[in-house]
Design a protein around this motif. Structure first.
Motif, PDB file in Angstrom:
ATOM      1  N   LEU A  75       0.838  -1.193   0.000  1.00  0.00           N
ATOM      2  CA  LEU A  75       0.000   0.000   0.000  1.00  0.00           C
ATOM      3  C   LEU A  75       0.876   1.247   0.000  1.00  0.00           C
ATOM      4  CD1 LEU A  75      -2.849   1.281   0.257  1.00  0.00           C
ATOM      5  CD2 LEU A  75      -2.560   1.176   2.747  1.00  0.00           C
ATOM      6  N   ALA A  76       0.642   2.111  -0.980  1.00  0.00           N
ATOM      7  CA  ALA A  76       1.469   3.309  -1.099  1.00  0.00           C
ATOM      8  C   ALA A  76       0.673   4.588  -0.877  1.00  0.00           C
ATOM      9  CB  ALA A  76       2.129   3.356  -2.468  1.00  0.00           C
TER      10      ALA A  76
ATOM     11  N   VAL B  12      -9.186   9.626  -0.715  1.00  0.00           N
ATOM     12  CA  VAL B  12     -10.493   9.795  -0.087  1.00  0.00           C
ATOM     13  C   VAL B  12     -11.364  10.653  -0.998  1.00  0.00           C
ATOM     14  CG1 VAL B  12     -11.739  10.684   1.930  1.00  0.00           C
ATOM     15  CG2 VAL B  12      -9.498   9.604   2.231  1.00  0.00           C
ATOM     16  N   THR B  13     -12.572  10.196  -1.259  1.00  0.00           N
ATOM     17  CA  THR B  13     -13.522  10.954  -2.082  1.00  0.00           C
ATOM     18  C   THR B  13     -14.868  10.999  -1.377  1.00  0.00           C
ATOM     19  OG1 THR B  13     -14.082   8.937  -3.307  1.00  0.00           O
ATOM     20  CG2 THR B  13     -12.420  10.386  -4.266  1.00  0.00           C
TER      21      THR B  13
ATOM     22  N   PHE C 109     -18.097   9.156   2.887  1.00  0.00           N
ATOM     23  CA  PHE C 109     -16.781   9.211   2.263  1.00  0.00           C
ATOM     24  C   PHE C 109     -16.317   7.793   1.917  1.00  0.00           C
ATOM     25  CE2 PHE C 109     -16.889  13.399   4.105  1.00  0.00           C
ATOM     26  CZ  PHE C 109     -16.213  14.163   3.170  1.00  0.00           C
ATOM     27  N   VAL C 110     -15.483   7.701   0.863  1.00  0.00           N
ATOM     28  CA  VAL C 110     -14.953   6.416   0.384  1.00  0.00           C
ATOM     29  C   VAL C 110     -13.440   6.539   0.301  1.00  0.00           C
ATOM     30  CG1 VAL C 110     -14.899   4.792  -1.535  1.00  0.00           C
ATOM     31  CG2 VAL C 110     -17.059   5.912  -0.893  1.00  0.00           C
ATOM     32  N   ALA C 111     -12.739   5.463   0.722  1.00  0.00           N
ATOM     33  CA  ALA C 111     -11.279   5.447   0.661  1.00  0.00           C
ATOM     34  C   ALA C 111     -10.820   4.311  -0.259  1.00  0.00           C
ATOM     35  CB  ALA C 111     -10.681   5.251   2.045  1.00  0.00           C
ATOM     36  N   VAL C 112      -9.909   4.608  -1.190  1.00  0.00           N
ATOM     37  CA  VAL C 112      -9.349   3.609  -2.106  1.00  0.00           C
ATOM     38  C   VAL C 112      -7.841   3.577  -1.910  1.00  0.00           C
ATOM     39  CG1 VAL C 112      -9.015   2.960  -4.514  1.00  0.00           C
ATOM     40  CG2 VAL C 112     -11.211   3.947  -3.766  1.00  0.00           C
TER      41      VAL C 112
ATOM     42  N   ILE D 128      -8.341  -2.319   1.338  1.00  0.00           N
ATOM     43  CA  ILE D 128      -8.029  -1.849   2.689  1.00  0.00           C
ATOM     44  C   ILE D 128      -9.305  -1.746   3.510  1.00  0.00           C
ATOM     45  CG2 ILE D 128      -5.967  -0.526   2.048  1.00  0.00           C
ATOM     46  CD1 ILE D 128      -7.697   1.992   2.090  1.00  0.00           C
ATOM     47  N   THR D 129      -9.162  -1.740   4.822  1.00  0.00           N
ATOM     48  CA  THR D 129     -10.260  -1.461   5.756  1.00  0.00           C
ATOM     49  C   THR D 129      -9.793  -0.305   6.628  1.00  0.00           C
ATOM     50  OG1 THR D 129     -10.922  -3.790   5.767  1.00  0.00           O
ATOM     51  CG2 THR D 129     -11.778  -2.390   7.550  1.00  0.00           C
TER      52      THR D 129
END
Length: 578
Positions: A115-116, A120-121, A135-138, A149-150
């Motif tokens: 993971l680098a 967040v969107t 919100f969503v995290a990728v 990821i969690t």
């Protein structure tokens, strides 16, 4: 490090194989096959040293100097050192070693790296106060490949709160831009998003200034500020109105113009936007002083008598303007003090505009007519003269009363409270002396009631705090004295003062005699009953049709003469003949 370790081990195996080969290299035949090892799985950017082994027809290793190529999945140098690219996938036989017209290949599988980054969107997000946003995290590796990821969610720069597990954000009640406040974290890697919390729906309108004090016909610019439930400013274009009088207002701009009536107009200026409004109170104050009216005007006063003058200031619209005037007499007739109390001189005449009240450059005046003093006659009391108290029905006393004179009752005969009260003279109870005294009292009463009262001497207010010259003063109703009443004899010891009360005499003050005035020459003719209030220090002859009462600690230098009723004393009263 894992791949470099693997490379080292493979190189060692190759060398061991060569060492164990029973043939001498120089004896092997021409290459018949090339084997490339290993088939490997690498993360993006991972490296691997590949090895090419050539064998002849007898399966004997034969030396070669291969040419290395990588068709996909990464790059390889001349020594066979491979670096994985950033494209994921299984690249079958993509690493090739070629020599002597022969080639061998190995397969590389490129998988996602560590993971680098976390994105967040939405970013930025605009939310109204107390609103919510999911919100969503990728997560991605260095090659921008998605990494599952969690994340743990948090708010690092205020603006609201967020569910740590789900990423559901709830805005606070403060509008503003909260940079990089929403954070998604996985391990040591995190990503952020900015939240713009915008004002919510209009909840209130504040109008300023509030209250505002404006002079009549003057203007005032009002301002309206809208706010949401979190007290954040909401832009509005209000409609202005006046709802409770006081002036007019420009509906678009909020410029208020006061009317010409001075008053307090509560919540009269209104700013409205939709169903919401705010108000302000306007105090319309009187304008600049324009006139001063002095009353009474004209005033008719006997020589040496006093008159209280009053000055009222008004603006151009006739609104009252508070003033503290300077009083003066400009055309003779008497003198006036700083409060407007005028004392007539001893010269009769009409003194036009002589009493003046001045404030700044504005003044008002009143005319005074000074009349010659008409001295009422001395009225004999006959047999009543020797009595400190004369009653028609009874005399009562509570305690500590002292009458330094005769007492009499007729036609009644009741005398109560003596002792403990004391009289120093004779008690005439229903005898001939008392009857004659009552007859003389009636004659004196009627004489006093029949004296002419000049119109200027009509009593229209409480006499407390005034000074009067000798004369007849009258009231169709009662006479009240709530403060000191000064009687000015003008230097004449025979000056007579007569007060005609249509009904009652009520006192809470004292009589002060100056310039030769004497208590024996003061008459109080009372149409019903007289009451001397607590501790009143009274002077003169009280001739009452009905009854007379002395409340505790009231003292009389004179006589208490009641025709038809009784005379009542409380505690600690004294009556002394003048």
């Amino acid at each position: 490090m894992k791949f470099r370790t693997t490379l080292t081990r493979l190189s060692a195996v190759a060398l061991l194989a060569l060492a164990c080969e029973p043939h001498v290299l120089g004896v092997s035949g021409a290459p018949a096959s090339i084997v490339v090892t290993p088939n490997v799985t690498l993360p993006i950017g991972g490296t691997q040293q590949f090895v090419a082994v050539a064998r002849d027809a007898d399966n004997l290793i034969t030396p070669i100097t291969p040419v290395w190529t990588a068709s996909a999945g990464g790059t390889i140098n001349a020594t066979g050192f491979f670096t994985a690219g950033n494209t994921l996938g299984v690249f079958t036989n993509n690493v090739t070693a070629t020599a002597n017209g022969l080639s061998g290949s190995a397969t590389v599988t490129v998988v996602a790296g560590a993971l680098a980054s976390i994105t967040v969107t939405p970013n930025p997000d605009t939310t109204t106060i107390l609103g919510t946003q999911q919100f969503v995290a990728v997560g991605r590796d260095a090659g921008n490949n998605i990494i599952p990821i969690t994340p743990v969610w948090s708010v690092t720069n205020s603006g609201g709160t967020i569910n740590a597990a789900s990423g559901l954000f709830t805005a606070g009640n403060t509008a503003g831009t909260f940079a990089n406040t929403v954070r998604a974290t996985s391990g040591a890697v995190f990503g952020t998003a900015t939240v713009v919390v915008a004002a919510g729906a209009l909840s209130s309108i504040t109008v300023t200034p509030n209250p505002d004090t404006t002079a009549i016909l003057d203007t005032q610019q009002f301002v309206a500020v809208g706010r949401d439930v979190g007290n954040n400013i909401v832009p509005i274009t209000p409609v202005w109105s006046v709802t409770n009088s006081g002036g007019t207002i420009n509906a678009a701009s909020g410029l208020f113009t006061a009317g010409n009536v001075a008053n307090t107009f509560t919540n009269t200026v209104r700013a409205t936007s939709g169903a919401v409004f705010g108000t302000a109170t306007v105090v319309v104050a009187a304008g600049p002083l324009a006139t001063i009216a002095v009353t009474p005007n004209p005033d008719t006063t006997a020589t040496l008598a006093t008159q209280q003058f009053t000055a009222v200031g008004r603006d151009a619209s006739n609104n009252i303007v508070p003033i503290t005037p300077v009083w003066s007499v400009t055309n003779g007739g008497g003198a006036v003090n700083g409060t407007g109390l005028f004392t007539a001189g001893n010269v009769a005449g009409t003194f036009a505009n002589t009493v003046r009240a001045t404030s700044g450059a504005i003044f008002g005046s009143a005319t005074v007519v000074v009349t010659s003093l008409v001295t009422p006659p001395f009225v004999p009391l006959g047999n009543a003269e020797f009595h400190g108290i004369l009653a028609g029905t009874q005399i009562t006393c509570i305690t500590n009363g002292l009458i330094s004179a005769d007492v009499g009752v007729s036609p009644g005969s009741t005398l109560t409270g003596f002792g403990p009260c004391v009289f120093t003279g004779v008690a005439n109870l229903a005898n001939a002396v008392a009857a004659q005294a009552q007859a003389d009292l009636t004659t004196a009463y009627n004489t006093l009631a029949g004296l002419a009262c000049p119109p200027a001497n009509a009593i229209v207010a409480d006499l407390g705090g005034t000074t009067l010259a000798a004369g007849v003063y009258c009231s169709a109703i009662g006479i009240g004295v709530s403060g000191p009443l000064t009687l000015n004899g003008g230097g004449d010891p025979d000056a007579v003062f007569v007060f005609q009360a249509g009904s009652s005499l009520t006192t809470a003050g004292d009589i002060v005699l100056i310039n030769g005035a004497q208590a024996k020459n003061v008459y109080w003719q009372v149409g019903s009953s007289a009451t001397l209030g607590t501790a009143s220090q009274w002077k003169g002859n009280i001739l009452a049709l009905t009854s007379i009462t002395l409340v505790d600690n009231a003292n009389l230098i004179g006589r208490a003469l009641a025709r038809n009723g009784g005379v009542s004393l409380g505690s600690n009263n004294t009556i002394t003949l003048p």
